[in-house]
Design an enzyme around this catalytic site. Sequence first.
Site, PDB file in Angstrom:
ATOM      1  N   CYS A  19      68.332  25.684 -64.730  1.00 38.60           N
ATOM      2  CA  CYS A  19      69.357  24.762 -64.272  1.00 38.60           C
ATOM      3  C   CYS A  19      69.572  24.955 -62.775  1.00 38.60           C
ATOM      4  CB  CYS A  19      70.688  25.017 -65.000  1.00 38.60           C
ATOM      5  SG  CYS A  19      70.589  24.905 -66.801  1.00 38.60           S
ATOM      6  N   THR A  20      70.371  24.075 -62.183  1.00 38.58           N
ATOM      7  CA  THR A  20      70.777  24.213 -60.789  1.00 38.58           C
ATOM      8  C   THR A  20      72.272  23.989 -60.718  1.00 38.58           C
ATOM      9  OG1 THR A  20      68.639  23.304 -60.081  1.00 38.58           O
ATOM     10  CG2 THR A  20      70.383  23.445 -58.426  1.00 38.58           C
TER      11      THR A  20
END
Length: 489
Positions: A22-23
């Site tokens: 994820c970011t």
Amino acid sequence: MKKITLLSALISSAITVPAFACTTILVGNQATTDGSFIVARNEDYQANNAKQFIYHPAEAKQKADFKSNANDFTYPAAENALEYTSLSDFDTHGTSMGEAGFNSAGVGMSSTETIYNGAQALAVDPYVTKTGIGEDAIENVILPRVKTAKEGVELLGKIIEKQGASEGFGVAFVDKTGIWYLETGSGHQWMAQKIPADKYFVSANQGRLTTYKPHNPDYLASPTLVSFAEQHALYTPVTGEAFNFHKAYSQDTKNDQTYNYPRVWTLQHMYTKGLNTKITQGESFPVFLKPSHKLSVADVEQGLRNHYQGTSHDPYANSNPKEAYRPISVFRTQESHILQVRPNLPIAIGETEYMAYGMTALSVYIPYYQGMTEVPKALTIGTDKADNLSANWQFRKLQSIAMTNWNEFSPIVQKAYQQFEQQTAVKQQELEKQYLAIYKKQPKQAQALINQFEQKTVDNALALTNELTNTLLTKMTHNTDMLYHFEGA
């Protein structure tokens, strides 16, 4: 034909690379255009794992203890469980894998950013994979129980200390007083820090916190965080050198240089001009930065949509499934969310979750107010099989078609969705004005305004999506017809 083959390979490769990725972007209220706190994350896993928007009503006592769908972790049923929302996997029926949401006390959560703790730390304190808490459980266990962001950190921390963490993760908490971010250090060690109000923070599948100040109210941690590190030679006190949480408990590997560093570097250079950091030296990236200009929700959306466009590292425009740099926007994104808290407004409209289904670069962010009590049906359905009714699959179909000819199709989708988001922002202002005029004297009517707004906005977004799908299908059919046209046939 070649374009279709290459972009099909891009889609395939996006699904098969490491799953937990994820970011995260966190922005303090003094660094935003409107004084709001912003917590945002792309949830990246599998393209065919439909997400459902679930509204959980308040309960005097939850019907059953929490039981994880991922391992044997359990937690007692909550007394006086708060109302909250979640973005759950279709096969959990809202009971776990909540990912993000707000509760009725005004606390928001995003869980989790997958991170990888250091091998040396895990050798002496490994993850409790069978019974520890992990992404599957965090939001559904914490959000019904806590009334402040700090309380959320403390509860999750106590669970990690007692029952252990089943994996490495970072979790963001937000309320009207600020944002907290917690990272695991090992199976039972953890640290959390309150995000500086005038700065932003970016994480991409790696532990990012460094400084720990044990007697400072903006820091929390497991009681033995430093002593455990000293005891097991994860940290050796040196005169004049402070304890560094990242060096003691996290890692910097060769994989980080292409999978994680480019995402952090790109966002930091996007938001803060003039940085002289090198993209391969992630261990020296600043943890917190002031933006060159104050950031808006739209700026955060732009960041979550980034795929190195305009550079040689754009895998989509260049039809390159072997591109080494992992983009922020990938096809296997399940959903992307932005939690915005505006402390000067009533919770019902002051806390908003912007959510986009699927690949961010080809999707649209729709605002969902904390005061919503009736979730549009299209958001609550969908499985791992394509259908014509769920919002998840209506967006996915459009994105799949657009990926077959990125350079021709993506600009059409992006332009239409940009206009929709701008129009929706104007409608939000109108709704909020109407809500503020009546919510004290006519609370039921005020709540009805929110529910009506949400239903109409979702309906309009899906109508536009289906229109775009038909437009691209028409173009795709024409292109295919031209490709296989033989004179005289």
